[in-house]
Each structure stands twice: as structure tokens, then as C-alpha cells.
Design a protein around this motif. Structure first.
Motif, PDB file in Angstrom:
ATOM      1  N   LEU A 196       0.832  -1.205   0.000  1.00  0.00           N
ATOM      2  CA  LEU A 196       0.000   0.000   0.000  1.00  0.00           C
ATOM      3  C   LEU A 196       0.868   1.257   0.000  1.00  0.00           C
ATOM      4  CD1 LEU A 196      -2.895   1.199   0.227  1.00  0.00           C
ATOM      5  CD2 LEU A 196      -2.602   1.121   2.706  1.00  0.00           C
ATOM      6  N   LEU A 197       1.888   1.269   0.854  1.00  0.00           N
ATOM      7  CA  LEU A 197       2.774   2.430   0.924  1.00  0.00           C
ATOM      8  C   LEU A 197       3.546   2.613  -0.380  1.00  0.00           C
ATOM      9  CD1 LEU A 197       4.167   1.958   4.548  1.00  0.00           C
ATOM     10  CD2 LEU A 197       2.584   3.729   3.777  1.00  0.00           C
ATOM     11  N   PHE A 198       3.999   1.511  -0.968  1.00  0.00           N
ATOM     12  CA  PHE A 198       4.741   1.584  -2.229  1.00  0.00           C
ATOM     13  C   PHE A 198       3.868   2.193  -3.325  1.00  0.00           C
ATOM     14  CE2 PHE A 198       6.735  -0.051  -6.104  1.00  0.00           C
ATOM     15  CZ  PHE A 198       8.080   0.158  -5.840  1.00  0.00           C
ATOM     16  N   THR A 199       2.593   1.817  -3.326  1.00  0.00           N
ATOM     17  CA  THR A 199       1.674   2.361  -4.327  1.00  0.00           C
ATOM     18  C   THR A 199       1.369   3.828  -4.046  1.00  0.00           C
ATOM     19  OG1 THR A 199       0.701   0.152  -4.548  1.00  0.00           O
ATOM     20  CG2 THR A 199      -0.521   1.980  -5.505  1.00  0.00           C
ATOM     21  N   CYS A 200       1.306   4.207  -2.766  1.00  0.00           N
ATOM     22  CA  CYS A 200       1.140   5.626  -2.421  1.00  0.00           C
ATOM     23  C   CYS A 200       2.287   6.452  -3.000  1.00  0.00           C
ATOM     24  CB  CYS A 200       1.094   5.803  -0.903  1.00  0.00           C
ATOM     25  SG  CYS A 200      -0.478   5.372  -0.136  1.00  0.00           S
ATOM     26  N   VAL A 201       3.495   5.922  -2.880  1.00  0.00           N
ATOM     27  CA  VAL A 201       4.658   6.612  -3.432  1.00  0.00           C
ATOM     28  C   VAL A 201       4.533   6.719  -4.952  1.00  0.00           C
ATOM     29  CG1 VAL A 201       7.155   6.477  -3.774  1.00  0.00           C
ATOM     30  CG2 VAL A 201       6.174   5.947  -1.538  1.00  0.00           C
ATOM     31  N   ASN A 202       4.062   5.657  -5.577  1.00  0.00           N
ATOM     32  CA  ASN A 202       3.901   5.669  -7.032  1.00  0.00           C
ATOM     33  C   ASN A 202       2.896   6.736  -7.461  1.00  0.00           C
ATOM     34  OD1 ASN A 202       4.912   4.559  -9.382  1.00  0.00           O
ATOM     35  ND2 ASN A 202       4.280   2.481  -8.867  1.00  0.00           N
ATOM     36  N   LEU A 203       1.806   6.853  -6.715  1.00  0.00           N
ATOM     37  CA  LEU A 203       0.812   7.876  -7.037  1.00  0.00           C
ATOM     38  C   LEU A 203       1.408   9.270  -6.849  1.00  0.00           C
ATOM     39  CD1 LEU A 203      -2.039   8.617  -7.870  1.00  0.00           C
ATOM     40  CD2 LEU A 203      -2.737   8.409  -5.468  1.00  0.00           C
ATOM     41  N   ALA A 204       2.158   9.457  -5.776  1.00  0.00           N
ATOM     42  CA  ALA A 204       2.818  10.748  -5.551  1.00  0.00           C
ATOM     43  C   ALA A 204       3.749  11.075  -6.712  1.00  0.00           C
ATOM     44  CB  ALA A 204       3.594  10.716  -4.234  1.00  0.00           C
ATOM     45  N   ARG A 205       4.490  10.075  -7.165  1.00  0.00           N
ATOM     46  CA  ARG A 205       5.417  10.287  -8.283  1.00  0.00           C
ATOM     47  C   ARG A 205       4.676  10.713  -9.540  1.00  0.00           C
ATOM     48  NH1 ARG A 205       7.085   7.112 -12.465  1.00  0.00           N
ATOM     49  NH2 ARG A 205       5.831   5.379 -11.675  1.00  0.00           N
ATOM     50  N   LYS A 206       3.551  10.058  -9.822  1.00  0.00           N
ATOM     51  CA  LYS A 206       2.784  10.403 -11.024  1.00  0.00           C
ATOM     52  C   LYS A 206       2.165  11.793 -10.920  1.00  0.00           C
ATOM     53  CE  LYS A 206       2.411   8.189 -14.072  1.00  0.00           C
ATOM     54  NZ  LYS A 206       3.326   8.035 -15.242  1.00  0.00           N
ATOM     55  N   LEU A 207       1.983  12.274  -9.690  1.00  0.00           N
ATOM     56  CA  LEU A 207       1.429  13.613  -9.472  1.00  0.00           C
ATOM     57  C   LEU A 207       2.528  14.656  -9.261  1.00  0.00           C
ATOM     58  CD1 LEU A 207      -1.519  12.667  -7.075  1.00  0.00           C
ATOM     59  CD2 LEU A 207      -1.669  13.236  -9.512  1.00  0.00           C
ATOM     60  N   SER A 208       3.789  14.235  -9.476  1.00  0.00           N
ATOM     61  CA  SER A 208       4.954  15.125  -9.314  1.00  0.00           C
ATOM     62  C   SER A 208       5.058  15.668  -7.890  1.00  0.00           C
ATOM     63  CB  SER A 208       4.896  16.280 -10.323  1.00  0.00           C
ATOM     64  OG  SER A 208       4.906  15.786 -11.646  1.00  0.00           O
TER      65      SER A 208
END
Length: 251
Positions: A196-208
Motif C-alpha cells: 500500500l505504501l509503495f503504491t502511495c509513493v507511485n501515485l505521488a510520483r505520477k502527481l509530481s
């Protein structure tokens, strides 16, 4: 004795005196490369905090503390015949020149994105890697390391095209965590929480969005609001919740 020296030379002289075997500071004399690492990490975070809170006088002081860490490592390196401060400065200057042919040579890049790709290309030539993930330091904070791993994979084409599918993946990971909560198996719960945390980071990355900066901001917000709750004198969960909501509205 060092007052007549230029500032940088004076700092180097101060460091050498602190490490003097008979006239130096006992604590400084006892230190080695490994023992200083926690202090270096702490000083780097204090620099980040000063910037994020726009405390410019503090930033000046914290940058000095961080510079002192570099000077300390340089002194240790000089004592062991490994390198000195001049070697450090020369090395980084040469690296910057080498990796910026668009500035110091005739190679021109169209924009910042093209320059970033060129930078990575120069890095790969200097440090060939078997995997795109090689070289991502394992000692980085977990959120930062996750973001760097994801960026490396994305450069190879392993990425979502946009943020929306990542948000859907986040909901999927949350559902898997909730399903595992009924079993209460510690290892599987930890694994699902990690996903879940790894995916949160991925979403943050896609949102810059930098996940570390975002979480530090959330921490500061929590501290600010909870101090209001404490100051309110609320003693029951209901009263504390009301004070919390009042603190939110006041912002």
C-alpha cells in the motif's frame, strides 16, 4: 590563531585542531567515518526543515553544520591518506563539467527534460550497471528509495501512462490490506501495508509530488493541530475530536 585566514581555510584549520592527537577535542578525536554518519543524516534533514519552513537564518546555520560534516570527512580522509578537501572539490567540479556538455562544451539540449536524459546517459557511461535499479542506495529513507526505484523502472518503460490507474491500484491494495486484517497474520499484514505504501509513493510520483516532503508536511500539520488540542484542555475523546475540528477550521 586562525582569525586572519579566509573563512574556508579557517574552517579547515579549526577541524584540524579539533582532531589534533594531543591538543584536540577528545570527542572529535574518537570519531571515524562510520560514527559521523548519523550526524550527517541529521544535519541534512535539518537543512531540509529550514527550507520547508522558510527559516532563512536557520538555513544559514544548518548549511554551516552540514558543511562541517564534509570538512570532518575530509580531515579523516587526509589523516588516512585517502583524499583531502581539495580532492573533494576538484572531483565534484570535474563531474559537473563532464556531465554538463551543454554548458561547458558544444553539445546543446532542447530543454530541461532533454538535459535530464543526457545527465542520466552520462552517469550510465561513467558507472555501467547490470540493472537499471543498481546504484539506488539501500540506506535512503524508504519513501525516497521507493520513488527512485520507480523512476528507474519508468525510464525502461515499466510505468503507468497516467495517475488514474495508480489511484485504482491504491484502492486495490487497500482492499487487500483490509481483507488481511481479519486474519491478523503479522507478516502478511506487514507485506500488504508495504504494498500500500509503495503504491502511495507511485501515485505521488505520477502527481509530481515528493513523498518525503509531503509526509513531512503532514507531520507538521498534525503537530500544529494536536498542540491546539492539548492547549484546549480537552480530556475526553469527544472533546479532543471537537478541538481537533476547531483547529482545522481555524487554519
Amino acid at each position: 590563531m586562525t582569525h586572519a585566514l579566509p573563512p574556508l581555510a579557517r574552517l579547515l584549520a579549526v577541524m584540524a585542531r579539533l582532531r589534533h592527537p594531543t591538543e584536540g577535542c577528545p570527542w572529535d578525536i574518537e570519531q571515524d567515518f562510520s560514527s559521523i554518519v548519523p550526524h550527517t543524516i541529521e544535519e541534512a534533514y535539518e537543512v531540509a526543515e529550514a527550507i520547508e519552513t522558510a527559516d532563512w537564518p536557520a538555513l544559514k546555520d544548518e548549511l554551516g553544520d552540514l558543511l562541517f560534516q564534509v570538512v570532518f570527512y575530509a580531515q579523516l580522509g587526509r589523516e588516512q591518506g585517502l583524499f583531502d578537501f581539495d580532492d573533494i572539490c576538484s572531483g565534484i567540479a570535474e563531474k559537473m563539467i563532464r556531465r554538463h556538455p551543454n554548458v561547458f562544451a558544444d553539445q546543446k539540449e532542447a530543454d530541461a527534460e532533454a538535459q535530464l536524459k543526457a545527465w542520466e546517459s552520462h552517469k550510465e557511461k561513467e558507472k555501467p550497471r547490470e540493472s537499471a535499479l543498481d546504484g539506488v542506495a539501500v540506506t535512503l529513507p524508504a519513501l525516497t528509495r521507493a520513488a527512485k526505484l520507480q523512476k528507474r523502472a519508468a525510464r525502461k518503460g515499466f510505468d503507468w501512462a497516467e495517475a488514474a490507474p495508480v489511484a485504482e491500484k491504491l484502492r486495490e491494495e487497500l482492499a487487500e490490506l483490509e481483507a488481511e486484517m481479519t486474519n491478523r497474520h503479522p507478516d502478511r499484514l506487514a507485506e500488504e501495508m508495504g504494498d500500500l505504501l509503495f503504491t502511495c509513493v507511485n501515485l505521488a510520483r505520477k502527481l509530481s509530488i515528493d513523498p518525503e516532503s509531503a509526509l513531512r508536511g503532514a507531520n507538521r500539520k498534525f503537530e500544529r493541530r494536536f498542540r491546539v488540542v492539548e492547549d484546549s484542555g480537552a480530556a475526553t475523546p469527544e472533546a479532543m475530536e471537537a478541538a481537533w475540528e476547531a483547529a482545522k477550521k481555524a487554519e
